[in-house]
Design an enzyme around this catalytic site. Sequence first.
Site, PDB file in Angstrom:
ATOM      1  N   HIS A  50       0.877  -1.174   0.000  1.00 58.04           N
ATOM      2  CA  HIS A  50       0.000   0.000   0.000  1.00 58.04           C
ATOM      3  C   HIS A  50       0.918   1.229   0.000  1.00 58.04           C
ATOM      4  O   HIS A  50       1.261   1.752   1.064  1.00 58.04           O
ATOM      5  CB  HIS A  50      -0.906  -0.018   1.225  1.00 58.04           C
ATOM      6  CG  HIS A  50      -1.964   1.044   1.224  1.00 58.04           C
ATOM      7  ND1 HIS A  50      -3.196   0.855   1.805  1.00 58.04           N
ATOM      8  CD2 HIS A  50      -1.980   2.304   0.733  1.00 58.04           C
ATOM      9  CE1 HIS A  50      -3.928   1.961   1.666  1.00 58.04           C
ATOM     10  NE2 HIS A  50      -3.189   2.853   1.029  1.00 58.04           N
ATOM     11  N   GLU A  81      -2.495  -1.796  -3.333  1.00 57.40           N
ATOM     12  CA  GLU A  81      -3.700  -1.158  -2.831  1.00 57.40           C
ATOM     13  C   GLU A  81      -3.432   0.309  -2.531  1.00 57.40           C
ATOM     14  O   GLU A  81      -2.295   0.724  -2.302  1.00 57.40           O
ATOM     15  CB  GLU A  81      -4.230  -1.882  -1.596  1.00 57.40           C
ATOM     16  CG  GLU A  81      -3.293  -1.891  -0.409  1.00 57.40           C
ATOM     17  CD  GLU A  81      -3.864  -2.655   0.776  1.00 57.40           C
ATOM     18  OE1 GLU A  81      -4.607  -3.633   0.573  1.00 57.40           O
ATOM     19  OE2 GLU A  81      -3.548  -2.256   1.917  1.00 57.40           O
ATOM     20  N   HIS A 207      -7.718  -7.003   7.161  1.00 53.99           N
ATOM     21  CA  HIS A 207      -7.560  -6.003   8.211  1.00 53.99           C
ATOM     22  C   HIS A 207      -7.725  -6.659   9.574  1.00 53.99           C
ATOM     23  O   HIS A 207      -8.823  -7.038   9.962  1.00 53.99           O
ATOM     24  CB  HIS A 207      -8.527  -4.825   8.074  1.00 53.99           C
ATOM     25  CG  HIS A 207      -7.899  -3.531   8.562  1.00 53.99           C
ATOM     26  ND1 HIS A 207      -7.790  -3.222   9.894  1.00 53.99           N
ATOM     27  CD2 HIS A 207      -7.319  -2.500   7.901  1.00 53.99           C
ATOM     28  CE1 HIS A 207      -7.183  -2.044  10.031  1.00 53.99           C
ATOM     29  NE2 HIS A 207      -6.875  -1.592   8.834  1.00 53.99           N
TER      30      HIS A 207
END
Length: 258
Positions: A50, A81, A207
């Site tokens: 990310h 991401e 997550h």
Amino acid sequence: MAHAAFHPTALSVNLNKVALVRNTRHLGIPSVTRAATLCLEAGARGITVHPRPDERHIRLHDVFDLAALLQAWPDREYNIEGNPFHNLMAVAREVKERGLPLHQLTLVPDSEGQFTSDHGWTFPQDAERLRPLIAEAQALGARVSLFMDPEPAQMAAAKAVGADRVELYTEPYAAAWHTSDRQNQLERYRAAAQAALDAGLGVNAGHDLNRDNLTAFLRTVPGVSEVSIGHALIADALELGYAATIVDYNRCIADAFA
């Protein structure tokens, strides 16, 4: 190159926290590409990064270094991401311009200074601005996954805007693990995943998933193609090492399908 026995759910390792530790000094250690290599050798099915605009963990060169590394692992996937309204699309375009692999873009609605991703897209509010970016990402050859809260009513809208998959934001489930709300949360995710599958979407999740809560999640929530795990996995690797950690996360996945 090691070849792992593949389970129905792929484990993608998010390496942001390795980069975060490296960035506290100017020595280049721990190495993000070395971490990726050890995880892939131990059976990880993919690598996730990310790259935020402030480069507080993954830096632009990491994105390209890891893409180059993954050329040697054609049966594994690279997932980038981020927020498509910040730097994500420019990063994706450059990866493809360099002729490097990019399998999936996960679009996340985080703000630039946000501590970590903490909510998904909402429809119809985000539909029209996402639609052209999803089409652009797919034109680059990437699968598109939208980071979503576990709201069954939102899944058909995610499909209608052009997404290939959704990534269910699993922090509420993880937060409820040691509470009486655990079963209610599992039911929320089960219903959301089923709604996504019914709409023709693939399902990812991520997550705060960890070795305690992963098996129960995959036993209950149907059709999860990929879990992306970073913080807990890297924390475990500090104690166990990368290889033993990947083996045990894959055990958690296998136990869900036993």
